[in-house]
Scaffold this motif. Structure first.
Motif, PDB file in Angstrom:
ATOM      1  N   THR A  55       8.582 -47.800 -43.070  1.00 45.76           N
ATOM      2  CA  THR A  55       9.076 -45.988 -42.229  1.00 45.76           C
ATOM      3  C   THR A  55      10.384 -46.828 -40.999  1.00 45.76           C
ATOM      4  OG1 THR A  55       7.092 -45.101 -42.744  1.00 45.76           O
ATOM      5  CG2 THR A  55       8.749 -43.503 -41.397  1.00 45.76           C
TER       6      THR A  55
ATOM      7  N   ALA B 219      14.096 -38.061 -47.238  1.00 46.24           N
ATOM      8  CA  ALA B 219      13.049 -38.649 -46.890  1.00 46.24           C
ATOM      9  C   ALA B 219      11.923 -38.925 -48.026  1.00 46.24           C
ATOM     10  CB  ALA B 219      12.114 -37.077 -45.878  1.00 46.24           C
TER      11      ALA B 219
ATOM     12  N   GLY C  42      13.264 -43.855 -40.109  1.00 44.57           N
ATOM     13  CA  GLY C  42      12.654 -43.342 -40.080  1.00 44.57           C
ATOM     14  C   GLY C  42      11.189 -42.939 -39.128  1.00 44.57           C
TER      15      GLY C  42
ATOM     16  N   TYR D 298      11.138 -33.694 -42.909  1.00 47.20           N
ATOM     17  CA  TYR D 298       9.602 -34.129 -43.426  1.00 47.20           C
ATOM     18  C   TYR D 298       9.534 -34.176 -44.813  1.00 47.20           C
ATOM     19  CZ  TYR D 298       8.553 -33.224 -38.204  1.00 47.20           C
ATOM     20  OH  TYR D 298       8.110 -33.464 -37.267  1.00 47.20           O
TER      21      TYR D 298
ATOM     22  N   ILE E  50       9.790 -38.638 -41.418  1.00 48.06           N
ATOM     23  CA  ILE E  50      10.277 -37.818 -40.943  1.00 48.06           C
ATOM     24  C   ILE E  50      11.716 -38.716 -40.763  1.00 48.06           C
ATOM     25  CG2 ILE E  50      11.278 -35.946 -39.033  1.00 48.06           C
ATOM     26  CD1 ILE E  50       8.481 -36.665 -37.952  1.00 48.06           C
ATOM     27  N   LEU E  51      12.896 -37.887 -41.781  1.00 46.44           N
ATOM     28  CA  LEU E  51      13.959 -38.958 -41.907  1.00 46.44           C
ATOM     29  C   LEU E  51      15.494 -37.926 -41.352  1.00 46.44           C
ATOM     30  CD1 LEU E  51      15.463 -41.841 -42.023  1.00 46.44           C
ATOM     31  CD2 LEU E  51      15.507 -41.034 -44.767  1.00 46.44           C
TER      32      LEU E  51
END
Ligand code: MF3
Ligand code: CO
Ligand code: CO
Length: 293
Positions: A91, A59, A96, A146, A141-142
Motif C-alpha cells: 500500500t 483506490a 497509499g 477510500y 486510502i489513495l
C-alpha cells in the motif's frame, strides 16, 4: 422598477441556450442539486461527484491488485502477520495509506478473520491451517479517497461446512448488489440478503453493517444486511456504499474478545464475509472494487 421574474415552463427552450427543453436540461440539474442538498442535510449522505468517483475507483484498483496478490499467498503455514506486512508495504509503495492502522486504536493495517472470527481479526502470530477459511479486509486510502473490500479464502482443502458458509456469504453479497436498482431502498438490500441467507439455514450478523464510503472510512448511511422491502432511504445515483454481509453457519450472536476488536460467534460456528465498494448509478450499480462472486 419591479423585477417581474419570468417562469420557465418544463417544455420551453432551456434558457442556457443548449437547444434542449428546460425539463431535460437545467431543470433537471436543479433537481439534482436539491437531491444532493437533501441527502447531505437530512441524512448526512454525501453523494459523490464524477471526480470523487474516479478517485475512489483508483483506490479500488489498488485494493484489488493487492487482494489478488494476497490470494496467491494464502496457504497452510502462513502467519497472519505476514499478510499484514505484505498489505502494509504494498500500500505504501503505491503511494497509499492503510485506513485500519490506528483507526479507533486498531493496531494493524488489515483485518484478518479466521473461521469463527466474524470480523476485525488482528493479524499476529496465528498461522493458517489446512481447512481454515480466512477473510482479508482491505481499506487503502489513495489521494484521500477510500475503498473498502474483503474476500473469504479457503486455506488448503475446505470441508463441507467451509464450502457451505463461503458459498452462502458470497451469494448473499451478490443478492445485495442485485438489489441496487433505480427506485430501490436500503431495506430492499437488507431483505434480499436476509431472506436468502436465512433460507439457507444460516444467520445474519446484526452488530456490524455496511456503510457509505469514499471521502471517509465510515460515512452515512448505515447499510443493514437485514430488513424489510421498501423501507429505509431510497437509493440515488452518486451514492457510494459498501455491502458486507457477515453470515454465520450457526446462530447470529457474537461477542468481542478482550483485545476489544476480534468479534467471534458465540456458538463457535464458522462465519464468512464478502464486501465490495459500490456506486449507485442511473440504471443500477457499478462496483469500484469488482471481483467475481
Ligand atoms: N474494513 C472494515 C469495514 O468493512 C472496518 C475495519 S475497522 C478496523 O468496515 F479498524 F478494524 F480496521
Ligand atoms: Co466496510
Ligand atoms: Co471492510
Amino acid at each position: 422598477m419591479k423585477n417581474k421574474s419570468v417562469k420557465i415552463g418544463r417544455n420551453d427552450d432551456c434558457p442556457c441556450g443548449s437547444g434542449k427543453k428546460y425539463k431535460n436540461c437545467c431543470r433537471n440539474e436543479k433537481q439534482e442539486i436539491s437531491i444532493r442538498d437533501e441527502y447531505k442535510n437530512r441524512y448526512g449522505v454525501i453523494l459523490k461527484t464524477p471526480e470523487q468517483v474516479a478517485g475512489i475507483k483508483r483506490a479500488g484498483d489498488l485494493l484489488m491488485s493487492i487482494m489478488n496478490r494476497v490470494e496467491k499467498m494464502i496457504k497452510p503455514g502462513l502467519k497472519t502477520d505476514d499478510i499484514n506486512t505484505f498489505v502494509h508495504e504494498e500500500t505504501i509503495k503505491a503511494g497509499g495509506i492503510c485506513a485500519p492502522l490506528n483507526y479507533r486504536g486498531f493496531p494493524k493495517s488489515v483485518c484478518v478473520s479466521i473461521n469463527e472470527v466474524i470480523c476485525h481479526g488482528i493479524p499476529g502470530e496465528r498461522v493458517l491451517e489446512d481447512g481454515d477459511i480466512v477473510n482479508v479486509d482491505l481499506t487503502p486510502i489513495l489521494d484521500g479517497y477510500y475503498a473498502d473490500a474483503s474476500r473469504t479464502f479457503f486455506v488448503g482443502t475446505p470441508g463441507a461446512d467451509a464450502k457451505k458458509i463461503v458459498a452462502v456469504a458470497a451469494e448473499s453479497l451478490k443478492r445485495g448488489m442485485e438489489a441496487l436498482t433505480p427506485g430501490a431502498t436500503l431495506g430492499d438490500i437488507g431483505h434480499a440478503i436476509q431472506s436468502y441467507a436465512e433460507g439457507c439455514g444460516c444467520s445474519v450478523v446484526r452488530e456490524f453493517v455496511g456503510h457509505g464510503v469514499g471521502i471517509d472510512f465510515h460515512e452515512q448511511p448505515q447499510v443493514l444486511h437485514f430488513g424489510k422491502p421498501g423501507k429505509g432511504l431510497p437509493l440515488v445515483p452518486g451514492m457510494v456504499i459498501t455491502i458486507e454481509p457477515m453470515i454465520n453457519l450457526g446462530k447470529k450472536e457474537l461477542h468481542v474478545l478482550e483485545d476489544q476488536w476480534t468479534a467471534v460467534t458465540n456458538d463457535g460456528s464458522l462465519s464468512a464475509q464478502f464486501e465490495q465498494t459500490l456506486l449507485v448509478t442511473q440504471d443500477g450499480y457499478e462496483s469500484l472494487t469488482p471481483y467475481e462472486l
